[in-house]
Design an enzyme around this catalytic site. Structure first.
Site, PDB file in Angstrom:
ATOM      1  N   SER A  88       0.840  -1.202   0.000  1.00 59.80           N
ATOM      2  CA  SER A  88       0.000   0.000   0.000  1.00 59.80           C
ATOM      3  C   SER A  88       0.868   1.242   0.000  1.00 59.80           C
ATOM      4  O   SER A  88       1.755   1.393   0.842  1.00 59.80           O
ATOM      5  CB  SER A  88      -0.873   0.045   1.259  1.00 59.80           C
ATOM      6  OG  SER A  88      -1.708  -1.064   1.313  1.00 59.80           O
ATOM      7  N   HIS A 100      -4.937  -1.279  -5.176  1.00 59.57           N
ATOM      8  CA  HIS A 100      -4.084  -2.440  -5.428  1.00 59.57           C
ATOM      9  C   HIS A 100      -4.365  -2.872  -6.860  1.00 59.57           C
ATOM     10  O   HIS A 100      -5.475  -3.285  -7.173  1.00 59.57           O
ATOM     11  CB  HIS A 100      -4.437  -3.606  -4.495  1.00 59.57           C
ATOM     12  CG  HIS A 100      -4.126  -3.369  -3.056  1.00 59.57           C
ATOM     13  ND1 HIS A 100      -3.164  -4.075  -2.361  1.00 59.57           N
ATOM     14  CD2 HIS A 100      -4.640  -2.499  -2.169  1.00 59.57           C
ATOM     15  CE1 HIS A 100      -3.119  -3.643  -1.110  1.00 59.57           C
ATOM     16  NE2 HIS A 100      -4.004  -2.690  -0.966  1.00 59.57           N
ATOM     17  N   ARG A 138      -0.395  -7.341  -4.207  1.00 65.23           N
ATOM     18  CA  ARG A 138      -0.238  -8.679  -3.645  1.00 65.23           C
ATOM     19  C   ARG A 138      -1.599  -9.232  -3.258  1.00 65.23           C
ATOM     20  O   ARG A 138      -2.570  -8.496  -3.127  1.00 65.23           O
ATOM     21  CB  ARG A 138       0.691  -8.664  -2.431  1.00 65.23           C
ATOM     22  CG  ARG A 138       0.294  -7.660  -1.364  1.00 65.23           C
ATOM     23  CD  ARG A 138       0.880  -7.960   0.012  1.00 65.23           C
ATOM     24  NE  ARG A 138       2.312  -8.134   0.119  1.00 65.23           N
ATOM     25  CZ  ARG A 138       3.188  -7.169   0.360  1.00 65.23           C
ATOM     26  NH1 ARG A 138       2.778  -5.930   0.512  1.00 65.23           N
ATOM     27  NH2 ARG A 138       4.484  -7.430   0.472  1.00 65.23           N
ATOM     28  N   THR A 139      -1.640 -10.548  -3.078  1.00 66.39           N
ATOM     29  CA  THR A 139      -2.815 -11.173  -2.471  1.00 66.39           C
ATOM     30  C   THR A 139      -2.586 -11.179  -0.972  1.00 66.39           C
ATOM     31  O   THR A 139      -1.518 -11.583  -0.503  1.00 66.39           O
ATOM     32  CB  THR A 139      -2.996 -12.606  -2.999  1.00 66.39           C
ATOM     33  OG1 THR A 139      -3.283 -12.537  -4.401  1.00 66.39           O
ATOM     34  CG2 THR A 139      -4.140 -13.318  -2.300  1.00 66.39           C
ATOM     35  N   HIS A 140      -3.570 -10.689  -0.227  1.00 64.95           N
ATOM     36  CA  HIS A 140      -3.430 -10.642   1.230  1.00 64.95           C
ATOM     37  C   HIS A 140      -4.059 -11.874   1.883  1.00 64.95           C
ATOM     38  O   HIS A 140      -5.030 -12.431   1.378  1.00 64.95           O
ATOM     39  CB  HIS A 140      -4.103  -9.378   1.788  1.00 64.95           C
ATOM     40  CG  HIS A 140      -3.332  -8.118   1.510  1.00 64.95           C
ATOM     41  ND1 HIS A 140      -3.478  -7.403   0.349  1.00 64.95           N
ATOM     42  CD2 HIS A 140      -2.404  -7.466   2.252  1.00 64.95           C
ATOM     43  CE1 HIS A 140      -2.664  -6.349   0.383  1.00 64.95           C
ATOM     44  NE2 HIS A 140      -2.007  -6.362   1.533  1.00 64.95           N
ATOM     45  N   GLU A 167      -5.883  -2.884  14.170  1.00 64.08           N
ATOM     46  CA  GLU A 167      -5.796  -3.347  15.558  1.00 64.08           C
ATOM     47  C   GLU A 167      -6.608  -2.454  16.492  1.00 64.08           C
ATOM     48  O   GLU A 167      -6.852  -1.287  16.215  1.00 64.08           O
ATOM     49  CB  GLU A 167      -4.335  -3.305  16.052  1.00 64.08           C
ATOM     50  CG  GLU A 167      -3.406  -4.212  15.318  1.00 64.08           C
ATOM     51  CD  GLU A 167      -3.115  -3.748  13.893  1.00 64.08           C
ATOM     52  OE1 GLU A 167      -3.056  -2.524  13.656  1.00 64.08           O
ATOM     53  OE2 GLU A 167      -2.965  -4.623  13.027  1.00 64.08           O
ATOM     54  N   SER A 185       0.617  -8.074   5.996  1.00 67.27           N
ATOM     55  CA  SER A 185       1.244  -8.778   4.866  1.00 67.27           C
ATOM     56  C   SER A 185       2.659  -9.204   5.228  1.00 67.27           C
ATOM     57  O   SER A 185       3.051  -9.208   6.403  1.00 67.27           O
ATOM     58  CB  SER A 185       1.276  -7.863   3.632  1.00 67.27           C
ATOM     59  OG  SER A 185       2.168  -6.789   3.831  1.00 67.27           O
ATOM     60  N   ASN A 189       0.763   5.421   8.761  1.00 67.01           N
ATOM     61  CA  ASN A 189      -0.056   5.938   9.865  1.00 67.01           C
ATOM     62  C   ASN A 189       0.556   5.489  11.182  1.00 67.01           C
ATOM     63  O   ASN A 189       1.231   4.461  11.238  1.00 67.01           O
ATOM     64  CB  ASN A 189      -1.498   5.409   9.763  1.00 67.01           C
ATOM     65  CG  ASN A 189      -1.567   3.890   9.741  1.00 67.01           C
ATOM     66  OD1 ASN A 189      -1.415   3.268   8.686  1.00 67.01           O
ATOM     67  ND2 ASN A 189      -1.768   3.286  10.894  1.00 67.01           N
TER      68      ASN A 189
END
Ligand code: 8IG
Length: 268
Positions: A36, A68, A88-90, A189, A208, A231
């Site tokens: 990202s 993405h 990418r695939t997460h 989180e 990732s 962030n």
């Protein structure tokens, strides 16, 4: 009766063979996976000699998140041919761990001996303003998953190559290092989880990279991990987290990250 399953390794061989056909490039030297916020940084890396849609290769499926893009580029950087995965695939997409690491195994099968894994993430250190790059020194994988199946006891000492980190810091003095903690996501989180990440030794939180790094090590690749702190992690600042701001932090940091990649990629 169960059909015999194609192994993930032979699927990666097939993908690498199709990649060579479609790009006209028999072997690639280095792979770069963009996280990202990293796309603008990679635009100026070098001359794109071919670009394909990931879905043209066996084993790849479409991209799932705005920002993405499921494209793969072959880029000439100096005397290196770089395989750039624009997305990418997460793990949180639920397609399984094998899908997450398929690009890594494809890169290995395409000849890449080195992989640069980038990501956008939250930072625990309040000194890391959004847009700060941090080298990944080590990781903590909180997904509970592994890309390896069976008695495959791969050594993860020095997973994030101290040699490559040293090279990166020679080129960019003052580059900080940190321990990346992968949560399963896709939610960010809670502040309590971020405090826990700090207590267990983490500096960065994201969704990732760790599974890909493990697969890369299994394949014998040397790994460089670079996080872009987009962030402050939840509770470190009182700001709520927002995906649009993540992308904006990437755009704002693009020229600095582009210069960093431009310095590192030709020499590793
Ligand atoms: I960009 O703060 C980005 N990705 N888990 N936490 C987690 N993933 C992230 C974050 C974050 N920021």
């Amino acid at each position: 009766m169960t059909e015999p399953q194609t192994s993930p390794y032979s699927l990666a061989q097939d993908a690498a063979a199709t990649l060579a056909e479609l790009t006209g490039i028999a072997r690639h030297d280095l792979a770069l996976v963009l996280g990202s916020g990293w796309l603008p940084a990679a635009e100026a890396l070098g001359e794109t000699t071919a670009e394909i849609d990931a879905t043209e290769l066996p084993g790849f499926s479409g991209a799932a998140v705005a920002g993405h893009s499921g494209r793969i580029r072959s880029v000439r950087v100096g005397d290196r041919q770089v395989l750039v995965f624009l997305s990418r695939t997460h793990y949180y997409e639920g397609k399984g761990v094998a899908a997450v690491v398929h690009p890594v195994r494809t890169a290995a099968a395409a000849g890449c001996g080195t992989i640069v894994l980038t990501n956008g993430c939250g930072g625990l250190n309040p000194a890391w303003a959004p847009g700060t790059p941090v080298l990944i020194r080590d990781h903590i994988n909180l997904t509970g998953a592994s890309p390896l199946v069976g008695a495959t006891f791969v050594d993860l000492t020095d997973l994030y190559s101290s040699r490559l980190r040293g090279l990166a810091r020679d080129l960019e003095p003052g580059l900080d290092e940190g321990v990346y903690v992968q949560f399963p996501g896709p939610h960010y989180e809670t502040p309590a989880e971020v405090r826990m990440a700090g207590i267990i030794g983490g500096d960065l939180v994201g969704m990732s990279t760790t599974l890909e790094a493990i697969a890369a090590r299994e394949a014998g690749m040397e790994v460089l991990g670079i996080s872009l702190v987009t962030n402050l992690a939840a509770g470190i600042s009182d700001q709520p987290l927002d995906h649009a701001e993540v992308l904006e932090a990437g755009r704002a940091a693009a020229s600095r990250m582009g210069a960093l990649l431009g310095k590192i990629v030709p020499v590793i």
